[in-house]
Motif scaffolding. Sequence first.
Motif, PDB file in Angstrom:
ATOM      1  N   GLY A  26       0.819  -1.214   0.000  1.00 12.54           N
ATOM      2  CA  GLY A  26       0.000   0.000   0.000  1.00 12.54           C
ATOM      3  C   GLY A  26       0.849   1.258   0.000  1.00 12.54           C
ATOM      4  N   SER A  27       1.973   1.240   0.716  1.00 11.59           N
ATOM      5  CA  SER A  27       2.859   2.400   0.728  1.00 11.59           C
ATOM      6  C   SER A  27       3.452   2.636  -0.660  1.00 11.59           C
ATOM      7  CB  SER A  27       3.969   2.198   1.752  1.00 11.59           C
ATOM      8  OG  SER A  27       3.445   2.066   3.054  1.00 11.59           O
ATOM      9  N   CYS A  28       3.863   1.571  -1.328  1.00 13.89           N
ATOM     10  CA  CYS A  28       4.402   1.714  -2.689  1.00 13.89           C
ATOM     11  C   CYS A  28       3.340   2.244  -3.647  1.00 13.89           C
ATOM     12  CB  CYS A  28       4.947   0.370  -3.167  1.00 13.89           C
ATOM     13  SG  CYS A  28       6.418  -0.210  -2.284  1.00 13.89           S
ATOM     14  N   GLN A  81      12.182   2.051  -5.707  1.00 14.56           N
ATOM     15  CA  GLN A  81      11.966   1.260  -6.913  1.00 14.56           C
ATOM     16  C   GLN A  81      10.627   1.585  -7.560  1.00 14.56           C
ATOM     17  OE1 GLN A  81      14.209  -1.139  -8.383  1.00 14.56           O
ATOM     18  NE2 GLN A  81      15.476   0.147  -7.063  1.00 14.56           N
ATOM     19  N   THR A  82       9.643   1.963  -6.755  1.00 14.36           N
ATOM     20  CA  THR A  82       8.357   2.395  -7.314  1.00 14.36           C
ATOM     21  C   THR A  82       8.527   3.653  -8.158  1.00 14.36           C
ATOM     22  OG1 THR A  82       7.171   1.458  -5.431  1.00 14.36           O
ATOM     23  CG2 THR A  82       6.038   3.138  -6.710  1.00 14.36           C
ATOM     24  N   LYS A  84      11.274   4.452  -9.674  1.00 12.14           N
ATOM     25  CA  LYS A  84      11.963   4.008 -10.891  1.00 12.14           C
ATOM     26  C   LYS A  84      10.981   3.434 -11.902  1.00 12.14           C
ATOM     27  CE  LYS A  84      16.811   3.082  -9.924  1.00 12.14           C
ATOM     28  NZ  LYS A  84      17.886   2.056  -9.976  1.00 12.14           N
ATOM     29  N   ASP A  85      10.002   2.678 -11.408  1.00  6.75           N
ATOM     30  CA  ASP A  85       8.979   2.133 -12.307  1.00  6.75           C
ATOM     31  C   ASP A  85       8.194   3.248 -12.982  1.00  6.75           C
ATOM     32  OD1 ASP A  85       9.794  -0.380 -11.547  1.00  6.75           O
ATOM     33  OD2 ASP A  85       8.204  -0.652 -10.060  1.00  6.75           O
ATOM     34  N   LEU A  86       7.894   4.300 -12.234  1.00  8.12           N
ATOM     35  CA  LEU A  86       7.173   5.438 -12.825  1.00  8.12           C
ATOM     36  C   LEU A  86       8.032   6.133 -13.871  1.00  8.12           C
ATOM     37  CD1 LEU A  86       4.761   7.338 -12.912  1.00  8.12           C
ATOM     38  CD2 LEU A  86       5.791   8.617 -11.014  1.00  8.12           C
ATOM     39  N   GLU A  87       9.321   6.298 -13.594  1.00 10.06           N
ATOM     40  CA  GLU A  87      10.223   6.913 -14.567  1.00 10.06           C
ATOM     41  C   GLU A  87      10.302   6.080 -15.837  1.00 10.06           C
ATOM     42  OE1 GLU A  87      12.973   9.640 -16.125  1.00 10.06           O
ATOM     43  OE2 GLU A  87      11.616   9.762 -14.401  1.00 10.06           O
ATOM     44  N   ARG A  88      10.349   4.758 -15.692  1.00 14.47           N
ATOM     45  CA  ARG A  88      10.390   3.877 -16.860  1.00 14.47           C
ATOM     46  C   ARG A  88       9.081   3.944 -17.639  1.00 14.47           C
ATOM     47  NH1 ARG A  88      10.943  -0.415 -14.316  1.00 14.47           N
ATOM     48  NH2 ARG A  88      13.211  -0.266 -14.058  1.00 14.47           N
ATOM     49  N   ALA A  89       7.961   4.042 -16.930  1.00 17.32           N
ATOM     50  CA  ALA A  89       6.670   4.145 -17.606  1.00 17.32           C
ATOM     51  C   ALA A  89       6.573   5.433 -18.420  1.00 17.32           C
ATOM     52  CB  ALA A  89       5.534   4.075 -16.581  1.00 17.32           C
ATOM     53  N   SER A 111       2.549  -5.255  -5.281  1.00 19.72           N
ATOM     54  CA  SER A 111       3.887  -5.838  -5.224  1.00 19.72           C
ATOM     55  C   SER A 111       4.878  -4.787  -4.752  1.00 19.72           C
ATOM     56  CB  SER A 111       4.314  -6.397  -6.588  1.00 19.72           C
ATOM     57  OG  SER A 111       4.439  -5.358  -7.539  1.00 19.72           O
ATOM     58  N   PHE A 112       6.045  -5.242  -4.340  1.00 18.79           N
ATOM     59  CA  PHE A 112       7.161  -4.356  -4.003  1.00 18.79           C
ATOM     60  C   PHE A 112       8.449  -5.138  -4.212  1.00 18.79           C
ATOM     61  CE2 PHE A 112       5.397  -6.288  -0.236  1.00 18.79           C
ATOM     62  CZ  PHE A 112       6.493  -6.805   0.443  1.00 18.79           C
ATOM     63  N   ARG A 113       9.553  -4.401  -4.430  1.00 21.09           N
ATOM     64  CA  ARG A 113      10.794  -5.014  -4.873  1.00 21.09           C
ATOM     65  C   ARG A 113      11.968  -4.575  -3.992  1.00 21.09           C
ATOM     66  NH1 ARG A 113      10.255  -3.575  -9.594  1.00 21.09           N
ATOM     67  NH2 ARG A 113      11.600  -1.756  -9.760  1.00 21.09           N
ATOM     68  N   TYR A 114      12.793  -5.555  -3.612  1.00 16.11           N
ATOM     69  CA  TYR A 114      14.030  -5.315  -2.878  1.00 16.11           C
ATOM     70  C   TYR A 114      15.194  -5.402  -3.867  1.00 16.11           C
ATOM     71  CZ  TYR A 114      11.414  -6.049   1.477  1.00 16.11           C
ATOM     72  OH  TYR A 114      10.515  -5.960   2.513  1.00 16.11           O
ATOM     73  N   PRO A 115      15.882  -4.288  -4.169  1.00 19.77           N
ATOM     74  CA  PRO A 115      16.926  -4.322  -5.197  1.00 19.77           C
ATOM     75  C   PRO A 115      18.335  -4.590  -4.675  1.00 19.77           C
ATOM     76  CG  PRO A 115      16.466  -2.057  -4.634  1.00 19.77           C
ATOM     77  CD  PRO A 115      15.596  -2.904  -3.732  1.00 19.77           C
TER      78      PRO A 115
END
Length: 414
Positions: A26-28, A81-82, A84-89, A111-115
């Motif tokens: 939810g935070s992401c 990372q969220t 980053k996903d927006l920048e890629r979109a 979902s959420f991601r640990y890089p």
Amino acid sequence: MQRLQAFKYELMPTGEQQREMRRFAGSCRFVFNKALALQKERYEQGEKKLGYAGLCKLLTGWRNGDETPWLKDAPVHPLQQTLKDLERAYTNFFAKRAEFPRFKKKSQSDSFRYPDPKQIKLDQRNSRIFLPKLGWLRYRNSRDVLGEVKQVTVCVSGGKWFASIQTERQVEQCVPNGGAVGIDMGIARFATLSDGTFYAPLNSFKRHEDRLRKAQQAVSRKTKFSSNWKKAKARVQRIHSHIGNARRDFLHKATTTISQNHAMVCIEDLQVRNMSKSAAGTADAPGRNVRAKSGLNKTILDQGWFEFRRQLDYKLAWKGGHLIVVPPKNTSRTCPCCGHVSADNRKTQERFACVECGFEENADWVGSINILRAGHARCACEVSGVVMPPAAGTHRSDSPRLDAEVRAVGIPRL
């Protein structure tokens, strides 16, 4: 050869860990929507969009501010990372590879991601994994994780939590097995190979459509956000998850078999998005045969043609093979014996009958033969830079079944 591969496992979290994962997801989602709203506002005001670095500075303010102090409870790396996903979109949108980013909704692709691999600990012997602010989580250890862990993505599907562990390792270059084959995609036959074999369609959605419709009707009769509404909605999610898992399993088995037995696979460059567009039209210019087109679109999307091509692409690369994509023009209208091209050659969806030489066969199989020949021609073009089309009255194919038909009518083989 460097190989990036992901290994997906079902997690077995405790009740407290499930609540924490829902909070993190939810935070992401909140950070993504807030950043997207900010970018849209800046665009409407004529200002430049903020880059990833600028959004990260704002994220620090959001975490330390008085309005959203609960963002501190979530690990910072998944929130970054969220962004980053927006920048890629945004990059994909301006490059015309995707549509404009949309706001995320609750319970949809959470979902959420640990890089950072330094913060991740994997204990395969005891079937557990350590993730920041979650601690040790047990998982269903169905296979070994190969390679060095690079990142971990946690997601929920059908009420179950999963961890996708991406790894990196060095492997030897494989030597491909088998020869070349052409594949024609269809509705009655999911995939027809030029060697005569074909795969019947699974139609996973069609099999469970009635059960899904009844479950969705049950949701509509419940009071929204009530306990019974949540139970009915969970049933719908489980059905969708079962449909997707069955389709994914079918595609993986088919593509694995094809990639293991063939060194070169030729397929058509089908634009699935354009083929499955709605034919309803507008109020001023309504479409024709909307009901039939709607059923066709549903079948195409149910069979997963694009996912089939995507899996073939990387699996052939792993096996040392090649995927050749050819234009789909006239592949189902060209006679493989005499080369005559005419729409009258395919009067029905199933049968191919050449009006010039009288050759008859299954239309999908004839299409796969033409796709294979087009793939050979493209390979010759890449090697020599010149494409030499086959002359009229000649034939080039690796299929003994077609060779028998060709010899019966006296057409020489190249």
